[in-house]
Structures are given as structure tokens and as C-alpha cells.
Enzyme design. Structure first.
Site, short mmCIF file in Angstrom:
data_model
loop_
_atom_site.label_atom_id
_atom_site.label_comp_id
_atom_site.label_asym_id
_atom_site.label_seq_id
_atom_site.Cartn_x
_atom_site.Cartn_y
_atom_site.Cartn_z
N PHE A 135 14.32 38.03 -65.12
CA PHE A 135 15.64 37.72 -66.04
C PHE A 135 15.67 36.32 -66.23
O PHE A 135 15.40 35.39 -65.23
CB PHE A 135 16.90 38.10 -65.12
CG PHE A 135 18.03 37.82 -65.83
CD1 PHE A 135 18.77 38.79 -66.71
CD2 PHE A 135 18.73 36.92 -65.66
CE1 PHE A 135 19.72 38.60 -67.51
CE2 PHE A 135 19.78 36.33 -66.47
CZ PHE A 135 20.19 37.28 -67.38
N ASP A 219 11.43 29.02 -63.40
CA ASP A 219 12.76 29.30 -63.61
C ASP A 219 13.58 29.36 -62.26
O ASP A 219 13.50 30.14 -61.44
CB ASP A 219 13.04 30.65 -64.20
CG ASP A 219 14.44 30.83 -64.59
OD1 ASP A 219 15.31 30.39 -63.94
OD2 ASP A 219 14.84 31.80 -65.27
N LYS A 248 23.07 27.12 -63.00
CA LYS A 248 24.02 27.64 -61.91
C LYS A 248 24.32 26.59 -60.85
O LYS A 248 25.18 25.79 -60.98
CB LYS A 248 23.25 28.76 -61.36
CG LYS A 248 23.10 30.17 -61.98
CD LYS A 248 22.78 31.07 -61.36
CE LYS A 248 23.01 32.35 -62.34
NZ LYS A 248 21.78 32.94 -63.08
C1 LIG Z 1 21.63 33.30 -64.29
C2 LIG Z 1 19.97 33.20 -64.68
C3 LIG Z 1 19.53 33.02 -66.07
C4 LIG Z 1 20.60 32.74 -67.15
O1 LIG Z 1 21.55 31.53 -67.04
P1 LIG Z 1 22.99 31.67 -67.80
O2 LIG Z 1 23.37 30.31 -67.44
O3 LIG Z 1 23.82 32.69 -67.43
O4 LIG Z 1 22.52 31.64 -69.27
C5 LIG Z 1 18.24 32.59 -66.28
N1 LIG Z 1 17.47 32.98 -65.37
C6 LIG Z 1 17.59 33.13 -64.09
C7 LIG Z 1 16.58 33.15 -62.97
C8 LIG Z 1 19.17 33.37 -63.67
O5 LIG Z 1 19.38 33.46 -62.52
#
Ligand SMILES: *Cc1c(COP(=O)(O)O)cnc(C)c1O
Length: 402
Positions: A135, A219, A248
């Protein structure tokens, strides 16, 4: 039926299911809804409110910066932006050659990383690798990196060149060649259900991407900023990636995203090649800098490690027939269930005043504030045990084990 459900159903885009509650206020690890009911928050807005709600450091940083300077555009530099860039470089071990690009969300950080991969790859390296179940966000570029078919299908065609490979060293060895621009990985796949990489994966990925001249882009949007009991999910691997993405938890509740580049990857963006009006604004960067400073000063990375271990023990000691195992690190925890009843557990918990999340049908995800202590864990224990018992009693599994 109270009014807010009607308002939400009528006025909000139907991109998500019905909202679970109407929340009006937060303090520490607690939230209050419009009826005045208190909820223990073990999700923290999906690993976002690192300091808990309305933490004095957060409130002070928002207030002071809003009263000083909130936005100027990227034609200008501001002290908070430079302070945050320097802090992120230091915490993530980027050295003097590191560079930070600021956006406003995780998806934007990954969009920037996608463009970084294209700049590196050019015409000779059209391939980009990401992992099955990955994701990386919901914008068109970050969605191309995201694996889930249900999320992707309605929006095809997506940017080309992305291939999703199994999360094994063998699959990576087989897939990598000199036409790959970059490999994207999450140290722990949070959205997929808190799934760890195989032992030694990041080390092997570093060696293999170096061998083939591909970028290694990690990520850290969910795993960064102390969440896993270390500063970043990759920290203990000892490797140096080419880039990491953040969002986040670094903002503690203010919207912000960042791309940090290392070494030669720092030379790829050139003037005019990317940008964002809001990205790196003094308000968001001042708050994120204050949040990260508090995580450092209050020892919250260490607290995440210790409280995570305590929480894991607590969950296993419940000895619930529904709990199959506990995954994750620090305060990013996946409780594996013996049956696909995660939604039922979430609902039972919410009825009892506990907010947890169903990352998938058989996983409960916990991502509380990094500030939690004995009191929050004790309160969680009581509420979670009760919710599990109620669901176990109602399910065939519970009956079978009686
Ligand atoms: C939440 C998340 C995203 C996307 O972040 P948003 O602020 O919702 O666009 C991308 N990668 C990972 C691993 C995430 O947990």
C-alpha cells in the site's frame, strides 16, 4: 437516528463506508463523541497522532506558528522548514548530501518518490518494482505502486511500468535487471495487516539494487517517526537507502509528507521538476519539527519499544481462543485472529469504548499514541478482553473451544 449521520450521508462523498462515530474532542489517548462518551484511542488516527490528542507541545507549536507565519509559498524559505529538513536528515542518517522535499500527505511523498524513480530511470529503465500486498497511497501515481486490485481496477489505466513481486529475496533476485529504476518497499506492510518482511530482506534488497543500479525507496509513512520502537522501520537493518518517504506520525496530526533522498539520488530533482503550493509551509513544518523534538526529548522511541513489548505480552496473556498470534514491532501491532471476525471485534470494542482497527478480515491493527503508559495498557486490556470474549461467545469458534 441523530442528525450527523444524515448530514454525513447526504453531504460527504461516498468514497468510504458510514463513519463510525461523531468525535468532538480529544485529550491524550482518549476521544469523546457528541454524546459525551469517552473512547480509548488505540488507532491514533492510523498511526498519526504520535503525541496523543491535544498534547501541549502540539497545541503550542500550532498556536505560536499560526500567530507568526503560516504560509508564504516555495518562492521563499522559512526557519521551520529548514529546521525540520535538518532534523529529518539527522534522524534518518542522511548525512550532508541528503535532501528533503515536502508535500502534504503520504501519497504526495510517494508521488515525489515515483517521479524520483522516473528521473533516475529515464528511457533505459522503465520498470519499477513494488511488493505484493503493498500500500503506497490512492493518488494515481501512488495507486500504481499499490497492489490491491479492488483499489486499482476502477482507475485503470494507471501509470505504466510497475510490477508487483512476492516479498521474498528469491523473487527480487529473479525480477531485478538493469532495466529496473527502483524498488519500493514498506518495512512492515501496515495496511496489508501488519506483515513483516522476511529476515534479511532489506539488506539483500540493498545489495541487489546496488548491483543493478536501481534505487531502493523505503516507504516509512506508517513505520517512521518512532512507531516501530526505532526511529524508522529500516534503522536496525543498518542499510542506507536511496530515499525514504514519510507522513502520518511525523506531523502528530498536522497534514505533512516528506521525501528524503540520500547521496546521488539527491541530485535527481532539478529546478522546476516538481512542486507543491502548500508543501513545506511554515505552519506544518513548525509543528512536525516540534513533534519530532518531543519524540526525541521525551524518549518516546524507547517508550514505543517497551510499551509495544508490554502490549504484546498483555494480549497473549489474555489467552483468547480468537487470538492466533501477534505481529509487528513497537507500537505497530497486528493481532492475528483465528477467524475472519475483525469487523465484529472492532464493533464490540467500540461498543465498550475502545477504538481499534480491522486491517483485514482476520487482523486487528493497534497503533496507539507513542505516549501510552501503564494506565492506558491496563484500560485497553479490560476493554479488549471483553470485546474478544463477546465475539468468541457469539462465533462458532468460541463455542467449539468451550
Ligand atoms: C497511509 C500510507 C500511505 C498514504 O498516505 P496518505 O497520507 O493517506 O496519502 C502510503 N504508504 C503507507 C505505507 C501508508 O501507511
Amino acid at each position: 437516528m441523530t442528525l450527523w449521520q444524515d448530514d454525513a450521508a447526504r453531504d460527504l462523498v461516498r468514497n468510504a463506508g458510514p463513519r463510525l462515530a461523531m468525535l468532538t474532542r480529544g485529550e491524550g489517548s482518549y476521544l469523546w463523541d457528541e454524546k459525551g462518551t469517552r473512547h480509548l484511542d488505540f488507532l491514533a488516527g492510523i498511526a498519526v497522532t504520535s503525541l496523543g490528542h491535544a498534547h501541549p507541545v502540539f497545541v503550542d507549536a500550532v498556536s505560536r506558528q499560526a500567530a507568526t507565519l503560516a504560509h508564504v509559498s516555495n518562492y521563499f524559505a522559512t526557519p521551520p522548514q529548514l529546521a525540520l529538513a535538518a532534523r529529518i536528515k539527522r534522524l534518518a542518517g542522511a548525512g550532508a548530501s541528503g535532501r528533503v522535499y515536502f508535500g502534504n500527505s503520504g501519497a504526495e511523498a510517494n508521488e515525489a518518490a515515483f517521479k524520483l524513480a522516473r528521473l533516475h530511470g529515464g528511457a533505459d529503465r522503465p520498470r519499477i518494482l513494488a511488493l505484493e500486498n503493498a500500500f503506497h497511497g490512492r493518488t494515481i501515481g501512488s495507486l500504481a505502486l499499490t497492489a490491491k486490485v479492488q483499489m486499482r481496477a476502477p482507475f485503470e489505466p494507471l501509470p505504466g511500468g510497475v510490477e508487483h513481486i512476492p516479498a521474498t529475496i528469491e523473487a527480487l533476485e529473479a525480477a531485478l535487471d538493469d532495466r529496473v529504476a527502483a524498488l519500493f518497499v514498506e518495512p512492515i506492510q501496515g495496511e496489508a495487516g501488519v506483515v513483516e518482511l522476511p529476515e534479511g530482506y532489506l539488506e539483500a534488497a540493498r545489495a541487489l539494487t546496488l548491483k543493478h543500479g536501481a534505487l531502493l525507496i523505503i516507504d516509512e509513512i506508517q513505520t517512521g517517526a518512532g512507531r516501530t520502537g526505532e526511529w524508522f522501520g529500516f534503522t536496525s537493518s543498518g542499510i542506507t537507502p536511496d530515499a525514504i518517504t514519510l507522513a502520518k506520525g511525523i506531523g502528530g496530526g498536522i497534514p505533512i509528507g516528506a521525501l528524503l533522498t540520500y547521496g546521488a539520488a539527491s541530485d535527481l530533482f532539478t529546478p522546476g521538476s516538481h512542486g507543491s503550493t502548500f508543501g513545506g509551509n511554515p505552519l506544518a513544518t513548525a509543528v512536525a519539527d516540534a513533534v519530532l523534538a518531543e519524540i526525541e526529548n521525551a524518549g518516546l522511541v524507547e517508550n514505543a519499544a517497551a510499551r509495544g513489548a508490554q502490549l504484546r505480552e498483555t494480549i497473549l496473556a489474555l489467552d483468547s481462543p480468537l487470538v492466533e498470534g501477534v505481529r509487528g514491532r513497537g507500537l505497530l501491532i497486528g493481532v492475528g485472529l483465528a477467524a475472519p471476525v475483525a469487523n465484529e471485534v472492532v464493533a464490540a470494542a467500540q461498543e465498550r469504548g475502545l477504538i481499534v482497527n480491522a486491517a483485514n478480515p482476520s487482523t486487528i491493527r493497534l497503533a496507539p499514541a507513542l505516549t501510552i503508559g501503564d494506565a492506558e495498557i491496563a484500560a485497553f486490556r479490560t476493554l479488549f478482553a471483553d470485546a474478544l470474549a463477546a465475539v468468541a461467545a457469539a462465533s462458532a469458534l468460541g463455542k467449539a473451544t468451550v
